[in-house]
Design a protein around this motif. Structure first.
Motif, PDB file in Angstrom:
ATOM      1  N   LYS A 231      36.825   1.693 -19.320  1.00 16.34           N
ATOM      2  CA  LYS A 231      37.270   2.625 -18.280  1.00 16.34           C
ATOM      3  C   LYS A 231      36.355   2.597 -17.054  1.00 16.34           C
ATOM      4  O   LYS A 231      36.795   2.892 -15.943  1.00 16.34           O
ATOM      5  CB  LYS A 231      37.313   4.051 -18.847  1.00 16.34           C
ATOM      6  CG  LYS A 231      38.224   4.210 -20.052  1.00 16.34           C
ATOM      7  CD  LYS A 231      39.638   3.741 -19.790  1.00 16.34           C
ATOM      8  CE  LYS A 231      40.531   3.896 -21.005  1.00 16.34           C
ATOM      9  NZ  LYS A 231      41.887   3.340 -20.803  1.00 16.34           N
TER      10      LYS A 231
ATOM     11  N   ILE B 265      41.384  13.122 -15.127  1.00 14.73           N
ATOM     12  CA  ILE B 265      42.251  13.227 -16.297  1.00 14.73           C
ATOM     13  C   ILE B 265      43.633  13.686 -15.834  1.00 14.73           C
ATOM     14  O   ILE B 265      43.754  14.685 -15.120  1.00 14.73           O
ATOM     15  CB  ILE B 265      41.667  14.212 -17.314  1.00 14.73           C
ATOM     16  CG1 ILE B 265      40.292  13.727 -17.791  1.00 14.73           C
ATOM     17  CG2 ILE B 265      42.609  14.402 -18.500  1.00 14.73           C
ATOM     18  CD1 ILE B 265      39.560  14.725 -18.673  1.00 14.73           C
TER      19      ILE B 265
ATOM     20  N   ASP C 128      37.884  16.943 -14.524  1.00 14.94           N
ATOM     21  CA  ASP C 128      37.418  15.963 -15.512  1.00 14.94           C
ATOM     22  C   ASP C 128      37.199  16.589 -16.888  1.00 14.94           C
ATOM     23  O   ASP C 128      36.575  15.983 -17.766  1.00 14.94           O
ATOM     24  CB  ASP C 128      36.096  15.345 -15.050  1.00 14.94           C
ATOM     25  CG  ASP C 128      36.275  14.490 -13.805  1.00 14.94           C
ATOM     26  OD1 ASP C 128      37.341  13.864 -13.665  1.00 14.94           O
ATOM     27  OD2 ASP C 128      35.348  14.465 -12.979  1.00 14.94           O
TER      28      ASP C 128
ATOM     29  N   LEU D 273      44.063   9.027 -18.443  1.00  9.62           N
ATOM     30  CA  LEU D 273      43.351   9.056 -17.166  1.00  9.62           C
ATOM     31  C   LEU D 273      44.296   8.724 -16.025  1.00  9.62           C
ATOM     32  O   LEU D 273      45.330   8.080 -16.209  1.00  9.62           O
ATOM     33  CB  LEU D 273      42.189   8.053 -17.197  1.00  9.62           C
ATOM     34  CG  LEU D 273      41.118   8.277 -18.279  1.00  9.62           C
ATOM     35  CD1 LEU D 273      40.005   7.254 -18.115  1.00  9.62           C
ATOM     36  CD2 LEU D 273      40.554   9.688 -18.228  1.00  9.62           C
TER      37      LEU D 273
END
Length: 819
Positions: free
Chosen positions: A307, A778, A800, A818
């Motif tokens: 990520k 998110i 987040d 995400l």
């Protein structure tokens, strides 16, 4: 009288390995012959139903015998071949960690769904000897409502088994029916008596349905065609009110569950059998623990790297490594009751697992560091923390510095030198260094710079080491003339930890005439076997032979006193270890083991009045009454005063059995049975254990976190850097509050989402807060089942951070998407 129904299921328990090897015997003998017989019986008798567990067996048939696999698929579609268990193998459920047990179900259920389109509804562990208390929650959240077992019953045959969080499965203790073949020819006499069997079920539980299984097992086999016909002959001779028929086990459960409200409820673990198998083949136990730790850490940092920097998540390689570990968790392999050839096969799988895991971990850390800093010529040690809280610990690292450097300094992000200890000088500037890393962020890193030093920078020395004494700011440890620890003073709390006159860290050698199956044997006075016991009852020798004692390290970071002695045919080296700033007392034991029919334990007589004993189990802890029986544990046992005022946590890095005898808590180290498998475990072994005294009970004493910290060392990564583009100290994932433990962070099975698994440790409802610092917001989050298929709850997202409730003792899987 009414109508009574006895549901018969044909089956064969197949030991993946035991007194034979998986390859060739299980593959080419057990599986091929058993499954061929099952298919022939299904073809010959249209009423017959066959049941089989363990995904690995289906995998091997698919690979080696595709024509048999095609026939299995046909009868699965017809509904007469029933897949049960939902696991990769039938594991022991006391030694594997909780995350491993979930992966057993995840790998098994996904295989069965992809190949046959079914999800198993019945957990099936007929030969497993330890069933931990969290199993109902694991089974339920892996799609299984029912559970069949044989060993470890606590007085009930049919009952609701309830986990600490309240999850329930309907449990049934399997009964084997024997329908003997008589050469006269008649059908023989059934065992047990079927009429008495069903009437007993009705008397005890008010149910008019019961289930019985038939078929040879262990080496496979299953029912013969004659046995199937014998069942039908028996059925025809019974009263009309008693029907005996071949049935699917899920059909049986679906019927009785409608009448199950009044069944007993067990809110506890099942009982223990074959407890010697908690210790057999110690190298397998140790490598299982290390492999679990490595793969879980590798997954976490691989996910973070994917990520953060576009690193390709190594799903196939990780799955291969996990399959190796899961295979070796088959109850006879991880229980050490296999023959030596099968044990060697297990170590080949572990070798591959460690090669894969170490390589993937290195690549993931390299990828993360490519985003943190640029390459350069300044040496740095980047310390990674794979646990979900801020922690301080020592770091053991190898460095290669210019040969012109007289000494080194290690500088923290604030520019302050940290205490260090050079523990080995090699050639060409190679050093092995121990240093203190304070406050390393959760699931994150902290950067320390390495600089040249003409002389070491002075630090206040907080350690003292002599042959009979070690001391730091927390503890004063005394060693007596026979090399035992006769005193540990907890200086902060003013408590003496050791009771009695002999001392602690006492090794005991015990005569052990039990077998490699894990049975401990109790004898009568004339030497006959009285019964099979869960207690080590043989003659015991305190190993107090004359020791050699010497100080091998004396700070400034670590002090070690080494005690070496021989007894009978083995040699023992124990080290007592203190660190300048860690509040625990560590011990290391190296054994050159050559005993036969013996067990080795290490014990401490704790100065704890009216003690309460709490043991770590997968995803939790359980309090058990004081007993000299061998009991399973994971990373720790805690002994605290009954009023919760004070206690001590006894940590370990690779052991799974312990007892309480003569005022001592004893951790079981080794066994050496010779029958039926010659598993004497000869050779070198190394074991770490530790004591952490604390105020309060095991919860206030932070036993859970201390156990993880002792088993998950901080990870050093040495790199030459220039510009640092991210903070010198950074957390990628934070979990709050402190009674939540994040055990897994991984890629979702079928999407690019994140799966984060955690559990609640203190038995209280908790508002969880998870923060991801991955430089991507998110978009959504949900609670999901462990198969990642069913959404259980929508989760609030704020920037987040995700916020959600966790019930007492709950294991939660959170799927995070995400932006």
């Amino acid at each position: 009288m009414g109508q009574y129904n006895i549901h018969i299921c044909g089956q064969s328990h197949i030991d993946v390995a035991w007194l034979w090897r998986y390859d060739p015997e299980t593959i080419h003998d057990c599986c091929k012959l058993t499954f061929t017989r099952a298919i022939d019986n299904l073809r010959l008798d249209e009423d017959y139903v066959y049941v089989q567990s363990q995904a690995v067996l289906y995998e091997t048939v698919e690979k080696h015998f595709p024509e048999i696999f095609a026939e299995i698929a046909k009868y699965v579609r017809e509904g007469r071949w029933v897949i049960v268990g939902g696991m990769y193998v039938e594991p022991d459920c006391g030694i594997p960690c909780g995350e491993s047990l979930i992966r057993q179900c995840l790998f098994g259920q996904r295989y069965f769904k992809s190949k046959f389109g079914v999800t198993c509804r019945i957990g099936w562990l007929p030969d497993t000897w330890i069933h931990n208390w969290q199993m109902p929650q694991i089974l339920k959240k892996c799609g299984m409502d029912y559970f069949c077992f044989s060993r470890g019953a606590k007085g009930e045959e049919i009952f609701w088994w309830e986990a600490p969080d309240g999850s329930r499965v309907l449990a049934y203790r399997l009964r084997w029916g024997k329908f003997k073949v008589d050469p006269r020819p008649t059908y023989g006499k059934p065992d047990p008596d079927l009429k008495e069997f069903i009437l007993e079920v009705f008397r005890r539980y008010g149910l008019k349905d019961a289930m019985m299984i038939i078929g040879a097992g262990d080496h496979g086999g299953g029912p013969t065609y004659q046995e199937i016909q014998n069942v039908k002959k028996v059925a025809s001779d019974l009263e009309p009110e008693i029907q005996v028929k071949f049935s699917r086990p899920d059909g049986f459960f679906d019927k009785i569950v409608k009448e199950a409200d009044g069944l007993p409820v067990l809110k506890d673990e099942l009982d223990f059998e074959l407890v010697g198998d908690l210790t057999n083949c110690a190298r397998i136990n140790k490598r299982n623990r290390l492999a679990e730790n490595l793969l879980l850490s590798t997954e976490k940092f691989s996910l973070i790297a994917s990520k953060l920097s576009g690193f390709e998540y190594p799903e196939k390689q990780l799955n291969r490594a996990w399959r190796n570990v899961l295979f070796n968790q088959f109850h006879d392999i991880i229980g050490g009751s296999v023959i030596p050839e099968a044990e060697r096969d297990a170590h080949i799988l572990y070798d591959e697992t460690f090669d894969i895991g170490n390589d993937l971990l290195r690549k993931a850390l390299e990828s993360i560091m490519s985003k943190v800093c640029m390459d350069g010529d300044e040496m740095a040690i980047i310390v990674f923390n794979s646990l979900s809280w801020v922690r301080s610990d020592v770091v053991d690292v190898e460095l290669k510095v210019p040969s012109s450097w007289k000494s080194i300094n290690i500088i923290d992000p604030e520019g302050k030198p940290v205490p260090l200890q050079i523990i080995k000088h090699g050639r060409n500037g190679k050093l092995r260094v121990l240093f203190e890393a304070e406050d390393v962020p959760s699931l994150g890193y902290k950067i320390f710079r390495v600089t040249r030093g003409e002389v070491p920078i002075g630090h206040e020395v907080e350690l003292r080491a002599e042959k009979d004494l070690l001391e730091n700011r927390f503890y004063r440890v005394s060693i007596n003339e026979i090399g035992l620890v006769d005193s540990i003073i907890d200086k902060k709390n003013g408590r003496e930890l050791i009771a009695g006159s002999l001392g602690g860290n006492l090794l005991q050698l015990i005569e052990d005439m039990g077998d490699s199956e894990g049975r401990l044997i109790r004898y009568t006075s004339d030497g006959r076997i009285f019964n099979r016991s869960n207690v080590f009852v043989g003659k015991a020798w305190n190993i107090t032979s004359k020791p050699t004692v010497r100080v091998v390290e004396n700070g400034p970071v670590r002090a070690r006193v080494r005690i070496t002695r021989s007894f009978k045919t083995s040699r023992y080296t124990q080290e007592v270890i203190l660190y300048s700033r860690l509040d625990r007392v560590d011990f290391n034991l190296r054994v050159d083991w050559h005993e036969i029919h013996s067990a080795l334990k290490v014990g401490f007589p704790f100065n704890i009045s009216d003690p309460t004993f709490t043991y770590e189990i997968p995803f939790g802890a359980v309090t058990r009454p004081m007993s000299d029986e061998e009991r399973p544990l994971q990373r720790w046992i805690d002994v605290s005063e009954s009023d919760g005022s004070y206690g001590v946590t006894f940590l370990n890095d690779s052991k799974y059995g312990c007892d309480y005898r003569d005022g001592m808590v004893r951790l079981t180290i080794l066994r050496s049975p010779t029958w039926p498998a010659f598993n004497t475990d000869e050779g070198l072994h190394e074991i770490g254990y530790s004591l952490h005294p604390h105020i309060g009970d095991w919860i206030r004493g932070d036993a859970v976190r201390k156990g993880y910290e002792f088993n998950y060392p901080l990870i050093p990564y040495v790199k030459s850097i220039s510009k640092v583009e991210m903070p010198f100290s950074f957390s990628f994932i934070q979990a709050e509050p402190e009674n939540l433990i994040v055990t897994a962070v991984k890629k979702a099975e079928d999407t690019e989402d994140i799966i984060l698994r955690l559990y609640e440790t203190a038995g209280k409802r908790t508002d969880a807060r998870i923060t991801l610092n991955l430089y991507r917001g998110i978009s959504s989050a949900v609670k999901t089942d462990f198969l990642e298929e069913t959404v259980l709850e929508e989760i609030e997202v704020s920037g987040d951070t995700v916020n959600f409730s966790v019930n007492p003792h709950e294991i939660s899987s959170v799927k995070i998407s995400l932006k």
